[in-house]
Design a protein around this motif. Structure first.
Motif, PDB file in Angstrom:
ATOM      1  N   ALA A 133       0.901  -1.312   0.134  1.00 34.09           N
ATOM      2  CA  ALA A 133       0.014  -0.038  -0.038  1.00 34.09           C
ATOM      3  C   ALA A 133       0.806   1.222  -0.268  1.00 34.09           C
ATOM      4  O   ALA A 133       0.394   2.415  -0.069  1.00 34.09           O
ATOM      5  N   TYR A 322      -6.493  -6.520  -1.893  1.00 32.74           N
ATOM      6  CA  TYR A 322      -5.457  -6.420  -3.148  1.00 32.74           C
ATOM      7  C   TYR A 322      -4.745  -4.952  -3.323  1.00 32.74           C
ATOM      8  O   TYR A 322      -4.836  -4.667  -4.517  1.00 32.74           O
ATOM      9  N   GLY A 323      -4.075  -4.384  -2.512  1.00 36.60           N
ATOM     10  CA  GLY A 323      -3.560  -3.367  -2.555  1.00 36.60           C
ATOM     11  C   GLY A 323      -4.475  -2.198  -2.608  1.00 36.60           C
ATOM     12  O   GLY A 323      -5.744  -2.406  -2.635  1.00 36.60           O
ATOM     13  N   ASN A 324      -3.930  -1.002  -2.744  1.00 39.62           N
ATOM     14  CA  ASN A 324      -4.704   0.114  -2.948  1.00 39.62           C
ATOM     15  C   ASN A 324      -5.129   0.425  -4.249  1.00 39.62           C
ATOM     16  O   ASN A 324      -4.790   1.259  -5.017  1.00 39.62           O
TER      17      ASN A 324
END
Lengths: 477, 127, 439
Positions: A133, A322-324
């Motif tokens: 992130a 799943y991440g930003n």
């Protein structure tokens, strides 16, 4: 700037007001869990216009890229194209649920898959994970990958990671979180890593080295391939901190030049907005040997469909989902607009701009390292008796410019670290240089102007010592 | 810059002053000046035994944080509670009201390993 | 290229000042054999072409707004007032840097201070920081903070009934340290607490939606010398007693519910708060009130000596950037909703969830397994939940999370979430569809 003091939202509150109407209930009321009903909730109570005005006025107390030149070293405050925002605001993105299943989220998976491939190509890596992130989160992930790779090889005695003295503080902090101890490698007189000191530090307890390239004084590590060879021959791995990748897009592929694992800051190089502190995105890429250790899941394409998959020996999950993702959409849109040709132009113009400013300023603001720079350079601000870098920085505000990064890197005393980025033009750079030269003159002739600066802002210099001694961190009615 | 002639000093800038069998520990005037305005001092619990050279706490300014190291081994018999409310005492009078610990030393011989006030003054360029 | 203002003439003039004959010459330090490699990427496209492409991709997702949506499990479909994105997307907020220069960052700083204040009130804690990446990382860092207080306490008690992704993240964060992560079943106060425990973690509610009072858990944790860390639903805290008021030492929460879209999992908002005693041990940025020389009130980043840029390898956390914009959205959301709106949203979620549970419980073969709940509850299904999901999704009804997606051993369980956006008509349609699919 809006100079009028704005009350806190709490101070504007009138009992009973609500800033947003909600639907009436169409179901029967149900009993709350026994004994748990909350008695009071002291949030502000405001009408809608008061909320809009309050936050709009607050926004007017900020400098921002949209309003002011922001030459912050190592932060890459480039223009954030409005098309990025338009791209990210599609209902199909905003309303996508992370656990809706592959079949209902093919669009998101396709975007992740395409962005992974593009970033892998730019960095010269075998595979990429978009999970982290932030940059520091990417560092943490990458160092864990190094740990697991070495564990798999039985090299558990490798507990030290080498870090140049010019590194960002996140580098050593990330190593600690990953269970490593750190050892500082000094910079040589030329501002590059001291090869002799490196050679002396390399033994079988070394897990690897973290290198920021170009480094934080804006110099390319000329001996990067040699450094990588030395570390590899000693059994260690090379981590690349991609904070300064803006100088290298289309110019140099770290993954093809000895860097084993690396993060990029999408909020720097790939123009996603800084948002007053975040959210960022810190993709991590790896060469073939390290790719199975990437944090997961990553997106893959199978039989014409997109799916999520955990890399074979993954370090695991570093955040939920799943991440930003919203940041990834912006970076994707930007990459598609730039394309291969645009990426090289980014690096070329960012380096040209930095060298131009350096050339215009070096007589008034001494440089610790005299040679040509990459995308940023570090000058020194103690240019007259009793004048410090802080004074120069604050006086720049009165000229309408955001100050450069100051007092970093730690190896340059009174550092003024200037990164113009490629999205500023000569006219803007000249205005900034003229302001700094005028301030240098004032430093000699009217130093009181610098000491009293800034005088054009909603508040003057704040008493940070008193704030830290007796912290007031919340509104206290 | 003041040096306490009755104290001995560690290379890490803590002083140790023997007062009736108890060692008073704090940081030197030089150290407080280097740190700048001190905003917070974290001290250990009374009763804890800590070896010489180990950290006993931290001192923070706005721009820096430094670990504090025991100049001699021993058991903490008192900590300066005034520093919680007024950490600036360390800036104003490091050797007096800005003291940090009172320690029952494990071995007084460890005092001999510390620098004399005169030697410390030389290391910080005050002599 | 629209993002590069230098003309060719500008570039020539600049090179003259620098004293170089070409731009390429500025890259001489890069080994020649590796300089300017081929990039196998397509050429740049126009803004119009890119937006068309991206929108076409987005349209391949199912937008929750176009379905009857009962799936939560960590990402919640709440209503976001129009003013929230309208204000948060202003360039002065969107394109500002971290507020290290307070004189030109009072907007961001005051907004953070207001967020800290509102979040502290909601969660019932003394201090809230300026956010983590999401609740999973906030939880991991909260546990890290608890363990660092006394590293000899090497046991961390996690509820078995916790979001599996959050547990995974905690395991990753602790994978380098010699600590023992023990999962407990049932009420948190029954967890195996003793002098080895650094902290007891409790869900409020748990993953399957169970709402339990926390006072007994706090008492049990404190008696053993451990901290109580609570992972809370912030919307629920508007209606039910806050975790802080019940004795929690550290509270973390997923702030996505407060004005941030589901966005396929991010960016979200990791909220973290703690007692005053723990203030100087917290990771992350914190804003405090300050005065200038004229006595004017302003705001600054404070207690910075905790952070990585000062403490480097000795910092408790490596965190640098936060989720600034997500935090701003939540700040505006809470200000717009206010006490009344927040309680109304929570009440709607609660009542609609209970109506839904009652309707589902009426259907032969279905059983509501969660006892006391707020907006989410677990249902035992007569046919595999994954099959129900697939069949209902075709009718644009997304009925919840089939637990088989995260645990193959649980094929007949569906986690159902109801919020203020679900109408009675949608709920009745869900009940009808669940009945049909079981026949």
């Amino acid at each position: 700037m809006n100079l009028i003091q704005e009350p806190l939202a709490f101070e504007l509150s009138s009992p009973g007001l609500v800033g947003c109407a909600l639907p009436a209930s169409d179901v029967p009321a149900a009993e709350l869990p026994a004994g748990l009903a909350r008695e009071s909730l002291a949030l502000p109570e405001l009408d809608e216009l008061t909320v809009v005005r309050h936050f709009t006025r607050l926004s007017q107390k900020n400098y921002s890229i949209d309003t002011n030149f922001y030459p912050l070293g190592s932060c890459t405050m480039k223009y954030n194209p409005k098309a990025n925002e338009a791209a990210a605001s599609a209902a199909g993105w905003r309303g996508a649920h992370p656990l809706a299943g592959d079949a209902l989220t093919q669009g998101s998976l396709e975007l992740i898959c395409r962005l992974q491939a593009s970033l892998a190509e730019i960095g010269g890596f075998a595979a990429v994970s978009l999970q982290p992130a932030a940059g520091a989160h990417g560092e943490f992930s990458g160092v864990l990958m190094i740990r697991d790779y070495l564990r798999a090889k039985g090299q558990t005695q490798r507990t030290t990671i080498l870090i140049p003295d010019s590194a960002h503080g996140t580098n050593p902090a990330s190593c600690t979180m990953a269970g490593f101890v750190t050892k500082t490698i000094p910079s040589g007189r030329d501002g590059n890593i001291d090869l002799k000191a490196l050679a002396e530090a390399l033994d079988d307890t070394v897990a690897g080295i973290m290198i920021t390239n170009p480094n934080t004084v804006g110099l390319f590590e000329r001996h990067i391939t040699k450094i990588a060879r030395m570390v590899h021959e000693a059994g260690g791995l090379v981590y690349g901190d991609g904070a300064n990748m803006n100088a290298l897009t289309g110019v140099f592929k770290p993954g093809k030049s000895g860097i084993d694992v690396m993060h990029f800051n999408l909020h720097k190089t790939f123009s996603t907005p800084h948002g007053g502190g975040g959210p960022g995105a810190g993709m991590v890429g790896a060469v073939k040997e390290l790719a199975p250790y990437l944090p997961g899941p990553i997106a893959v394409r199978k039989g014409g469909k997109y799916a999520l998959a955990m890399p074979e020996k993954s370090i695991g999950k570093v955040k939920a989902f799943y991440g930003n993702f919203g940041v990834l959409v912006r970076a994707y849109a930007y990459l598609r607009m730039e394309g291969a040709d645009g990426l090289r132009r980014i690096a070329e113009n960012s380096v040209l701009n930095a060298n131009y400013l350096r050339a215009r300023l070096e007589k008034a603001y001494p440089l610790k390292y005299k040679k040509g720079c990459m995308h940023e350079f570090v000058a020194m601000g103690d240019i007259a008796p009793g004048i410090h870098t802080l004074d120069i920085a604050k006086r720049l505000i009165d000229y309408g410019f955001h100050p450069p990064t100051i007092y970093f890197p730690l190896i340059v005393p009174e550092a003024l670290m200037i990164e113009p980025t490629e999205t500023e033009g000569k006219r803007q750079l000249d205005a900034f240089a003229d302001a700094l030269l005028a301030i240098a003159e004032e430093a000699r002739t009217k130093p009181e102007l610098l000491h009293a600066a800034p005088s054009t802002t909603p508040v003057g210099r704040l008493d940070e010592v008193a704030a830290a001694r007796c912290p007031v961190l919340c509104y206290r009615g | 810059m003041s040096i306490d002639a009755n104290a001995k000093y560690a290379a890490s800038h803590e002083y140790a002053r023997l007062e009736g069998g108890i060692v008073v520990v704090g940081i030197s005037d030089h150290a407080q000046a280097e740190l700048g305005d001190i905003v917070f001092v974290e001290l250990p619990a009374v009763g804890k035994t800590i070896a010489a050279g180990k950290t006993f706490g931290t001192v923070e300014s706005v721009k820096a944080a430094s670990d504090l190291y025991m100049p001699v081994s021993g058991t903490i018999v008192a900590v300066n509670e005034s520093l919680q409310g007024d950490p600036a005492l360390v800036n104003r009078e490091p050797h007096a009201g800005g003291w940090m610990l009172k320690v029952q030393p494990s071995s007084l011989a460890e005092m001999d390993a510390l620098m004399s006030a005169a030697d410390y003054a030389k290391t910080v360029g005050e002599a | 290229m629209p993002f590069i203002p230098n003309s060719d003439a500008d570039r020539r003039a600049m090179l003259d000042v620098i004293g170089k004959e070409s731009v390429e010459a500025l890259f001489a330090d890069i080994p020649a054999s590796r300089r300017f490699p081929e990039l196998k990427l397509p050429a740049g496209l126009s803004e119009y072409e890119v937006l068309k492409e991206v929108e076409a991709m987005a349209a391949k997702n199912l937008d929750a707004g176009k379905a009857a949506w009962f799936l939560g499990a960590g990402a919640y479909n709440h209503f976001i007032p129009a003013l929230v994105p309208a204000i948060a997307s202003r360039g002065e907020f969107l394109t500002a840097y971290t507020p290290y220069q307070p004189e030109v960052s009072q907007g961001t700083l005051q907004a953070i201070f207001e967020y800290q204040s509102m979040a502290a009130e909601l969660l019932g804690v003394a201090v809230v920081n300026a956010s983590h990446y999401d609740v999973a990382t906030a939880l991991a860092e909260g546990i890290l903070m608890a363990w660092k207080l006394d590293e000899d306490r090497r046991r961390i008690l996690l509820p078995a009934d916790m979001h599996p992704e959050y547990k995974d993240v905690v395991r990753t964060y602790f994978s380098s340290f010699e600590v023992e992560i023990v999962e407990y079943e049932g009420a948190p106060e029954t967890a195996p607490l003793d002098g080895r425990a650094a902290c007891l973690v409790a869900g409020y509610p748990t993953f399957s939606g169970e709402v339990r009072a926390l006072e007994a858990a706090a008492a049990a944790a404190h008696a053993a010398g451990a901290l109580l860390i609570v992972q809370a639903d912030p919307i629920m805290c508007a209606l039910l007693k806050s975790p802080g008021a019940q004795g929690a030492d550290i509270v973390v929460a997923e702030g996505q519910s407060l004005g941030n879209p589901m966005n396929f999992g991010g960016p979200y908002l990791g909220m973290m708060g703690a007692t005053e005693k723990l203030m100087r041990k917290m990771p992350g940025r914190i804003v405090g009130e300050a005065k200038d020389h004229d006595g004017r009130r302003g705001f600054v980043l404070t207690l910075t000596a905790r952070e990585q840029h000062i403490r480097r390898e000795k910092a408790v956390s490596n965190i640098c950037s936060n989720q600034g914009l997500s935090m701003l959205q939540s700040c505006i959301y809470m200000a717009a909703m206010g006490s009344g709106g927040m309680r109304a949203v929570a009440r709607l979620c609660h009542d609609k969830a209970h109506y839904t549970a009652a309707r589902i419980a009426e259907i032969p073969g279905y059983k509501v397994k969660t006892g006391s709940f707020f907006k989410e509850f677990l249902v035992e299904t007569p046919v595999p939940a994954a099959a129900i999901y697939d069949r209902l999704a075709k009718k644009r009804i997304v009925p919840g999370l089939p637990l088989s997606r995260i645990d193959a051993a649980r094929p007949d369980e569906l986690l159902v979430c109801v919020t203020e956006v679900n109408t009675k008509a949608e709920i009745d349609a869900l009940a009808r569809a669940l009945k049909e699919v079981s026949l």
